[in-house]
Enzyme design. Structure first.
Site, PDB file in Angstrom:
ATOM      1  N   ARG A 103     -13.594  -8.426  -0.715  1.00 52.21           N
ATOM      2  CA  ARG A 103     -12.762  -8.239   0.485  1.00 52.21           C
ATOM      3  C   ARG A 103     -12.244  -6.785   0.542  1.00 52.21           C
ATOM      4  NH1 ARG A 103      -7.252  -6.438   1.603  1.00 52.21           N
ATOM      5  NH2 ARG A 103      -6.600  -7.379   3.547  1.00 52.21           N
ATOM      6  N   THR A 154       0.867  -1.186   0.000  1.00 47.09           N
ATOM      7  CA  THR A 154       0.000   0.000   0.000  1.00 47.09           C
ATOM      8  C   THR A 154       0.892   1.221   0.000  1.00 47.09           C
ATOM      9  OG1 THR A 154      -1.702  -1.059   1.331  1.00 47.09           O
ATOM     10  CG2 THR A 154      -1.629   1.330   1.440  1.00 47.09           C
ATOM     11  N   GLY A 185      -9.641  -4.281   2.854  1.00 49.08           N
ATOM     12  CA  GLY A 185      -8.585  -4.300   3.869  1.00 49.08           C
ATOM     13  C   GLY A 185      -8.651  -3.097   4.783  1.00 49.08           C
ATOM     14  N   THR A 196       0.674  -0.611   6.456  1.00 47.67           N
ATOM     15  CA  THR A 196       0.742  -1.483   5.286  1.00 47.67           C
ATOM     16  C   THR A 196       0.918  -2.921   5.779  1.00 47.67           C
ATOM     17  OG1 THR A 196       1.916  -1.915   3.208  1.00 47.67           O
ATOM     18  CG2 THR A 196       3.250  -1.137   5.031  1.00 47.67           C
ATOM     19  N   GLY A 197       0.552  -3.864   4.947  1.00 40.73           N
ATOM     20  CA  GLY A 197       0.653  -5.260   5.357  1.00 40.73           C
ATOM     21  C   GLY A 197      -0.723  -5.900   5.413  1.00 40.73           C
ATOM     22  N   VAL A 198      -0.804  -7.021   6.089  1.00 41.37           N
ATOM     23  CA  VAL A 198      -2.064  -7.772   6.119  1.00 41.37           C
ATOM     24  C   VAL A 198      -3.124  -6.972   6.901  1.00 41.37           C
ATOM     25  CG1 VAL A 198      -3.166  -9.918   6.857  1.00 41.37           C
ATOM     26  CG2 VAL A 198      -0.873  -9.958   5.848  1.00 41.37           C
TER      27      VAL A 198
HETATM   28  N1  ASP Z   1      -2.903  -3.271   3.824  1.00 41.55           N
HETATM   29  C1  ASP Z   1      -3.278  -3.713   2.504  1.00 41.55           C
HETATM   30  C2  ASP Z   1      -4.504  -4.559   2.605  1.00 41.55           C
HETATM   31  O1  ASP Z   1      -4.652  -5.325   3.531  1.00 41.55           O
HETATM   32  C3  ASP Z   1      -2.207  -4.446   1.774  1.00 41.55           C
HETATM   33  C4  ASP Z   1      -0.783  -4.023   2.027  1.00 41.55           C
HETATM   34  O2  ASP Z   1      -0.508  -2.914   2.447  1.00 41.55           O
HETATM   35  O3  ASP Z   1       0.142  -4.818   1.844  1.00 41.55           O
HETATM   36  O4  ASP Z   1      -5.308  -4.507   1.702  1.00 41.55           O
END
Ligand code: ASP
Length: 337
Positions: free
Chosen positions: A224, A196, A226, A247-249
């Protein structure tokens, strides 16, 4: 900027001298502390080009909100090597490119779009939701419809390249976000996963804004959403304290209302890095086994322009741009080395 600062110092000194000659009483001149802004910071290496777009606004005295929108639009649509944001973002399991984004200004106004298709600039649509509707969030078809009504161009976001990657994925069709490949994600020769662009800016007046934009987790379930379009999860700004983004999951960030948490921790006196670290520890403490396998990174800035970051895994980086340097990439510290 150097010249402007020098000018401010000189004119302040000039004003004091004038006061001195008028009153005839000598006064001590307190030097003006160097401010930590204007400044813009962004997640990942593609934050560098985003920051450059934002800097054009900030360095000419523009508003942080305008800088965020201008900066985020670059990875969204101009960087076609980036498969994690905007145009050329990777699709969901069913081949739809669905985009998430939000924006927040110094007055606490915010806008967001989620699971939006066919529009390459979700950050601009998020801003329009904020400024032109009484709402905060529009999703799916409604978001696209609103964007078109506002004059945005509808276009196919799946490119021949991303379609090929998706079809390759379909052969096994296993949804397993891979941790710790962020540096190569979306790059030629890199693996494909998620990322992100999260951005935080302080303008010359000291006002803070932030934004984030993403295509989310590659090959996610259709529909979905996020953390990135959720105010308080993927982004939060409080003009009295600072701002944070993630950022991330996204699921783990949402569960912990991550960015809001980071800002509240800064309000209690923690430095940006320590606040990000505590938010990461919260995620790890709640789900230690999950945390071993995923990446989440937080990035934060406080009212003084001090910044910091912290992630679960190593490999997280962020870009910093101010008067001194426009293309600095900083490795984020992490829980697992
Ligand atoms: N945070 C983002 C999501 O879960 C993805 C990411 O930043 O890697 O959609």
């Amino acid at each position: 900027m150097y010249n402007r600062r020098k000018f401010i110092k000189l004119s302040a000194a000039g004003a004091s001298l004038a006061a001195l000659s008028k009153s005839g009483i000598a006064k001590t001149i307190t030097p003006r502390p160097e401010s930590g802004y204007p400044i813009v910071i962004s997640t990942w290496d593609f934050g560098i080009i985003a920051n450059k777009g934002a800097w054009k606004v900030l360095s000419t005295g523009g508003r942080a909100l305008d800088a965020i929108e201008a900066g985020a639009r670059i990875p969204e649509a101009e960087d076609i090597t980036n498969h994690t944001v905007g145009r050329t973002g990777l699709p969901d399991r069913d081949g739809h490119v669905t985009l998430d984004s939000c924006i927040m200004d110094e007055f606490g106004n915010c806008g967001s779009v989620a699971a939006m298709e066919d529009i390459a600039h979700p950050i601009s649509v998020a801003r329009m939701v904020m400024e032109k509707t009484p709402h905060v969030m529009l999703v799916g078809e409604g978001a696209t419809q609103f964007a078109v009504e506002q004059g945005m161009k509808k276009e196919k976001l799946l490119t021949p390249e991303t379609e090929k990657i998706w079809k390759e994925w379909l052969k096994k069709a296993q949804y397993s976000p891979v941790m710790n490949i962020e540096n190569g994600a979306g790059r030629p020769g890199g693996k494909y996963n998620h990322d992100t662009i999260g951005m935080l800016a302080i303008d010359a007046k000291g006002n803070i804004s932030g934004g984030c934009t993403t295509s989310g987790m590659a090959f996610k379930l259709h529909g979905r959403v996020g953390d990135s379009p959720i105010i308080g999860a993927g982004l939060y700004v409080d003009n009295e304290v600072g701002g944070a983004t993630s950022t991330g999951v996204g699921e783990e960030v949402i569960r912990n209302v991550g960015s809001f948490l980071v800002v509240e921790l800064m309000r209690q006196g923690l430095s940006p890095e320590d606040a990000c670290k505590e938010a990461v520890h919260r995620i790890i403490k709640k789900k230690p086994e999950t945390a071993k396998k995923i990446q989440v990174g937080f990035l934060a800035i406080n009212k003084k322009g001090e910044y910091g970051a912290y992630a679960i895994q190593s490999g997280f980086s962020y870009a910093v741009c101010n008067a001194q340097q426009q293309d600095l990439l900083v490795p984020g510290k992490s829980y697992y080395k």
